[in-house]
Design a protein around this motif. Structure first.
Motif, PDB file in Angstrom:
ATOM      1  N   GLU A 228       0.808  -1.215   0.000  1.00  0.00           N
ATOM      2  CA  GLU A 228       0.000   0.000   0.000  1.00  0.00           C
ATOM      3  C   GLU A 228       0.847   1.274   0.000  1.00  0.00           C
ATOM      4  OE1 GLU A 228      -3.377  -0.292  -0.108  1.00  0.00           O
ATOM      5  OE2 GLU A 228      -2.959  -2.439  -0.258  1.00  0.00           O
ATOM      6  N   LEU A 229       2.165   1.111   0.022  1.00  0.00           N
ATOM      7  CA  LEU A 229       3.063   2.251   0.240  1.00  0.00           C
ATOM      8  C   LEU A 229       3.965   2.459  -0.977  1.00  0.00           C
ATOM      9  CD1 LEU A 229       3.913   1.340   3.930  1.00  0.00           C
ATOM     10  CD2 LEU A 229       2.174   2.956   3.125  1.00  0.00           C
ATOM     11  N   ASP A 230       4.753   3.527  -0.948  1.00  0.00           N
ATOM     12  CA  ASP A 230       5.598   3.882  -2.087  1.00  0.00           C
ATOM     13  C   ASP A 230       6.999   3.295  -1.993  1.00  0.00           C
ATOM     14  OD1 ASP A 230       3.596   5.607  -3.287  1.00  0.00           O
ATOM     15  OD2 ASP A 230       3.983   6.941  -1.585  1.00  0.00           O
ATOM     16  N   LEU A 231       7.512   3.155  -0.779  1.00  0.00           N
ATOM     17  CA  LEU A 231       8.819   2.558  -0.565  1.00  0.00           C
ATOM     18  C   LEU A 231       8.739   1.595   0.608  1.00  0.00           C
ATOM     19  CD1 LEU A 231       9.493   5.883  -1.224  1.00  0.00           C
ATOM     20  CD2 LEU A 231      11.768   4.872  -1.375  1.00  0.00           C
ATOM     21  N   VAL A 232       9.542   0.533   0.539  1.00  0.00           N
ATOM     22  CA  VAL A 232       9.718  -0.379   1.661  1.00  0.00           C
ATOM     23  C   VAL A 232      10.711   0.266   2.628  1.00  0.00           C
ATOM     24  CG1 VAL A 232      10.630  -2.625   2.364  1.00  0.00           C
ATOM     25  CG2 VAL A 232       9.236  -2.429   0.280  1.00  0.00           C
ATOM     26  N   GLY A 233      10.298   0.472   3.868  1.00  0.00           N
ATOM     27  CA  GLY A 233      11.157   1.123   4.854  1.00  0.00           C
ATOM     28  C   GLY A 233      11.630   0.143   5.915  1.00  0.00           C
ATOM     29  N   ILE A 234      12.896   0.254   6.300  1.00  0.00           N
ATOM     30  CA  ILE A 234      13.469  -0.658   7.284  1.00  0.00           C
ATOM     31  C   ILE A 234      14.315   0.124   8.282  1.00  0.00           C
ATOM     32  CG2 ILE A 234      14.840  -2.736   7.671  1.00  0.00           C
ATOM     33  CD1 ILE A 234      14.569  -3.356   4.676  1.00  0.00           C
ATOM     34  N   ASN A 235      14.059  -0.067   9.579  1.00  0.00           N
ATOM     35  CA  ASN A 235      15.002   0.348  10.611  1.00  0.00           C
ATOM     36  C   ASN A 235      16.089  -0.718  10.654  1.00  0.00           C
ATOM     37  OD1 ASN A 235      13.499   2.590  11.121  1.00  0.00           O
ATOM     38  ND2 ASN A 235      12.835   1.989  13.159  1.00  0.00           N
ATOM     39  N   ALA A 236      17.236  -0.413  10.032  1.00  0.00           N
ATOM     40  CA  ALA A 236      18.163  -1.449   9.577  1.00  0.00           C
ATOM     41  C   ALA A 236      19.306  -1.684  10.565  1.00  0.00           C
ATOM     42  CB  ALA A 236      18.706  -1.072   8.200  1.00  0.00           C
ATOM     43  N   PHE A 237      18.965  -2.111  11.790  1.00  0.00           N
ATOM     44  CA  PHE A 237      19.989  -2.423  12.781  1.00  0.00           C
ATOM     45  C   PHE A 237      20.377  -3.904  12.683  1.00  0.00           C
ATOM     46  CE2 PHE A 237      17.797   1.359  14.276  1.00  0.00           C
ATOM     47  CZ  PHE A 237      18.868   2.207  14.518  1.00  0.00           C
ATOM     48  N   TYR A 238      20.733  -4.294  11.464  1.00  0.00           N
ATOM     49  CA  TYR A 238      21.145  -5.666  11.206  1.00  0.00           C
ATOM     50  C   TYR A 238      22.499  -5.961  11.862  1.00  0.00           C
ATOM     51  CZ  TYR A 238      17.829  -5.682   7.232  1.00  0.00           C
ATOM     52  OH  TYR A 238      16.726  -5.617   6.431  1.00  0.00           O
ATOM     53  N   PRO A 239      22.662  -7.135  12.503  1.00  0.00           N
ATOM     54  CA  PRO A 239      24.010  -7.530  12.913  1.00  0.00           C
ATOM     55  C   PRO A 239      24.830  -7.884  11.669  1.00  0.00           C
ATOM     56  CG  PRO A 239      22.450  -9.311  13.306  1.00  0.00           C
ATOM     57  CD  PRO A 239      21.640  -8.132  12.851  1.00  0.00           C
ATOM     58  N   LEU A 240      26.098  -7.495  11.668  1.00  0.00           N
ATOM     59  CA  LEU A 240      26.972  -7.782  10.531  1.00  0.00           C
ATOM     60  C   LEU A 240      27.893  -8.959  10.797  1.00  0.00           C
ATOM     61  CD1 LEU A 240      27.960  -4.142   9.467  1.00  0.00           C
ATOM     62  CD2 LEU A 240      25.991  -5.531   8.749  1.00  0.00           C
ATOM     63  N   ALA A 241      27.909  -9.462  12.001  1.00  0.00           N
ATOM     64  CA  ALA A 241      28.694 -10.638  12.352  1.00  0.00           C
ATOM     65  C   ALA A 241      28.041 -11.280  13.565  1.00  0.00           C
ATOM     66  CB  ALA A 241      30.152 -10.270  12.637  1.00  0.00           C
ATOM     67  N   ASP A 242      28.462 -12.519  13.876  1.00  0.00           N
ATOM     68  CA  ASP A 242      27.812 -13.234  14.976  1.00  0.00           C
ATOM     69  C   ASP A 242      28.716 -13.455  16.172  1.00  0.00           C
ATOM     70  OD1 ASP A 242      29.510 -15.096  13.912  1.00  0.00           O
ATOM     71  OD2 ASP A 242      27.947 -16.499  13.281  1.00  0.00           O
ATOM     72  N   LYS A 243      29.912 -12.848  16.155  1.00  0.00           N
ATOM     73  CA  LYS A 243      30.784 -12.976  17.320  1.00  0.00           C
ATOM     74  C   LYS A 243      31.656 -11.743  17.444  1.00  0.00           C
ATOM     75  CE  LYS A 243      34.281 -15.634  14.776  1.00  0.00           C
ATOM     76  NZ  LYS A 243      35.049 -16.893  14.735  1.00  0.00           N
ATOM     77  N   ASP A 244      32.032 -11.429  18.664  1.00  0.00           N
ATOM     78  CA  ASP A 244      32.879 -10.266  18.921  1.00  0.00           C
ATOM     79  C   ASP A 244      34.237 -10.440  18.251  1.00  0.00           C
ATOM     80  OD1 ASP A 244      30.848  -9.256  20.416  1.00  0.00           O
ATOM     81  OD2 ASP A 244      31.774  -9.636  22.369  1.00  0.00           O
ATOM     82  N   GLY A 245      34.865  -9.304  17.966  1.00  0.00           N
ATOM     83  CA  GLY A 245      36.194  -9.329  17.377  1.00  0.00           C
ATOM     84  C   GLY A 245      36.212  -9.536  15.886  1.00  0.00           C
ATOM     85  N   ALA A 246      35.056  -9.466  15.220  1.00  0.00           N
ATOM     86  CA  ALA A 246      35.018  -9.664  13.771  1.00  0.00           C
ATOM     87  C   ALA A 246      35.834  -8.579  13.077  1.00  0.00           C
ATOM     88  CB  ALA A 246      33.577  -9.646  13.280  1.00  0.00           C
ATOM     89  N   GLY A 247      36.617  -8.976  12.084  1.00  0.00           N
ATOM     90  CA  GLY A 247      37.449  -8.037  11.354  1.00  0.00           C
ATOM     91  C   GLY A 247      36.728  -7.416  10.177  1.00  0.00           C
ATOM     92  N   ARG A 248      37.468  -6.595   9.453  1.00  0.00           N
ATOM     93  CA  ARG A 248      36.890  -5.833   8.346  1.00  0.00           C
ATOM     94  C   ARG A 248      36.245  -6.741   7.300  1.00  0.00           C
ATOM     95  NH1 ARG A 248      38.479  -3.454   3.293  1.00  0.00           N
ATOM     96  NH2 ARG A 248      37.578  -1.371   3.044  1.00  0.00           N
ATOM     97  N   GLU A 249      36.927  -7.814   6.888  1.00  0.00           N
ATOM     98  CA  GLU A 249      36.385  -8.671   5.838  1.00  0.00           C
ATOM     99  C   GLU A 249      35.110  -9.370   6.297  1.00  0.00           C
ATOM    100  OE1 GLU A 249      37.209  -8.707   2.700  1.00  0.00           O
ATOM    101  OE2 GLU A 249      38.623  -7.119   3.248  1.00  0.00           O
ATOM    102  N   ALA A 250      35.082  -9.809   7.561  1.00  0.00           N
ATOM    103  CA  ALA A 250      33.871 -10.447   8.068  1.00  0.00           C
ATOM    104  C   ALA A 250      32.705  -9.462   8.106  1.00  0.00           C
ATOM    105  CB  ALA A 250      34.132 -11.013   9.464  1.00  0.00           C
ATOM    106  N   LEU A 251      32.968  -8.224   8.510  1.00  0.00           N
ATOM    107  CA  LEU A 251      31.904  -7.224   8.563  1.00  0.00           C
ATOM    108  C   LEU A 251      31.430  -6.853   7.160  1.00  0.00           C
ATOM    109  CD1 LEU A 251      33.222  -4.915  11.420  1.00  0.00           C
ATOM    110  CD2 LEU A 251      31.432  -6.657  11.563  1.00  0.00           C
ATOM    111  N   LEU A 252      32.347  -6.734   6.206  1.00  0.00           N
ATOM    112  CA  LEU A 252      31.944  -6.454   4.830  1.00  0.00           C
ATOM    113  C   LEU A 252      31.099  -7.593   4.267  1.00  0.00           C
ATOM    114  CD1 LEU A 252      35.189  -4.837   3.391  1.00  0.00           C
ATOM    115  CD2 LEU A 252      32.943  -3.751   3.541  1.00  0.00           C
TER     116      LEU A 252
END
Length: 398
Positions: A228-252
């Motif tokens: 019913e809307l014009d754009l799909v909206g998301i509050n995008a607080f997605y986790p980028l990794a599943d464990k602490d200490g993730a490096g740049r490549e894992a986050l990308l």
């Protein structure tokens, strides 16, 4: 050739249902997953400018001279949109009404929000109005449950009054986009969504601009009202990794996974996606549980580099997506100099290393911008110094 944001970033760290809306808005986005880019509307480079949430800070909220300075900073940062977030109050998770007063009487707040819209428009910024619900006794608005069918009908009527009130303000102030709700999981991912469709139709009658809804990241695929809307909206607080200490490549890699999920949503609904909120706190591993609220944290290790890297990892693949119209950063405040609104490890990227990533992103060429103009990226500068908005030439890339 479009400049790659990932390559240009300062941080090279060892760095459901078919559409069915029957009342078309005059500003409605053309339909199709890549319609925003196809129409060359320009990517949404957005900042959320939050209110000053205390009467003890008189003269510093929306529409004040301080708010004007916040708009100036948004413009200098490279923003093209700002998001304004008025609130209504409910007492608990079984509400039967909504109080329009939030810190200030509604009539005063209404006038201040209209003034803030005018401040944004005077600076060439577009406005996204996002009415929120504040639960006074605590609890997450997504879990609101008034009770039986009759209670839900009363709640839907109360919510309609609340939303139409702010839709009228959005129309009067010329806001370019309006969110019809924020994280209302119990309302819009269940059979109760049948009560929400008539509310959207009523909003269409009073507000002519773009409509979206701000779904939480983990229930966006279950939200039933996007057709019913014009754009799909998301509050995008997605986790980028599943464990602490993730490096740049894992986050990308996590950022690429988020982008793939967005592509699925745009294909499902035949509409572009706008990320109505993105953000990371200024601490170690902020991309693991980015939704965690800073007020409840203890013994925090402040880490500007980790915040900046999380932004880079999320944004790099999105800027290459023709299905993502853009995003709004959570958040700056209506008085840019008021540091009392959150702790030093909070979400705001102002004056931090993350600000440099955002400035690079805002000045890059995006797929959502539409076809590139020859020479569009020649002489593009790179952000180097937080809080300094002057021209800083990039070194040669080759």
């Amino acid at each position: 050739m479009r400049t790659s944001f990932a390559a240009a970033s300062l941080f090279v760290l060892a760095a459901a249902a078919p559409a069915s809306a029957t009342v078309a808005a005059p500003n409605a986005a053309p339909q199709g997953p890549t319609a925003w880019a196809d129409a060359s509307r320009g990517g949404i480079r957005g900042l959320t400018i939050g209110p000053i949430e205390s009467l003890r800070h008189a003269g510093k909220g929306y529409g004040s001279p301080a708010s004007g300075r916040a708009m100036d900073e948004a413009k200098a940062l490279g923003s093209t949109w700002v998001s304004l977030t008025p609130f209504g109050r409910v007492w608990d998770l079984q509400p039967n009404g909504i109080d329009l007063t939030f810190e200030a009487p509604f009539a005063e707040n209404r006038a201040n929000v209209l003034h803030a819209m005018a401040q944004a428009h005077a600076r060439g910024l577009k406005v996204f109005l996002v009415p929120h619900l504040w639960v006074e006794t605590g609890g997450w608005r997504a879990l609101i449950d008034p009770g039986d069918d009759a209670a839900w009908e009363r709640w839907a009527a109360a919510y309609k009054r609340f939303l139409l009130t702010w839709a009228e303000v959005a129309a009067e102030g010329g806001a370019e986009m309006l969110s019809v709700g924020v994280e209302l999981r119990s309302f819009v991912t269940t059979g109760r969504a049948a009560l929400f469709y008539p509310i959207i139709q009523e909003v269409r009658r009073v507000y002519p601009g773009l409509l979206t809804y701000s779904a939480n990241w983990d229930d966006a695929e279950d939200t039933l009202i996007f057709g019913e809307l014009d754009l799909v909206g998301i509050n995008a607080f997605y986790p980028l990794a599943d464990k602490d200490g993730a490096g740049r490549e894992a986050l990308l890699a996590g950022g690429r996974k988020v982008a793939e999920g967005i592509e699925r949503l745009t294909a499902m609904w035949g509409r572009p996606v706008v990320l109505t909120e993105i953000g990371y706190t200024t601490r170690k591993d902020p991309a693991i549980r980015p939704w965690e609220w800073p007020d409840g944290m203890k013994d925090v290790t402040i880490d500007e580099e980790a915040q900046a890297l999380a932004y880079e990892a999320l944004l790099a693949p999105l800027l290459d997506s023709r299905s993502c119209a853009g995003f709004f950063v959570w958040r700056y405040y209506a008085d840019p100099d008021d540091v009392s609104q959150e702790a030093a490890w909070g979400f705001s990227p102002r004056g931090k290393l993350a600000e440099l990533v955002l400035r690079d992103a805002f000045t890059a060429r995006w797929a959502a911008d539409g076809p590139a103009i020859l020479g569009d990226n020649l002489g593009r500068h790179r952000a180097r110094t937080p809080g300094f908005f002057g021209w800083e030439l990039s070194p040669p890339l080759f």
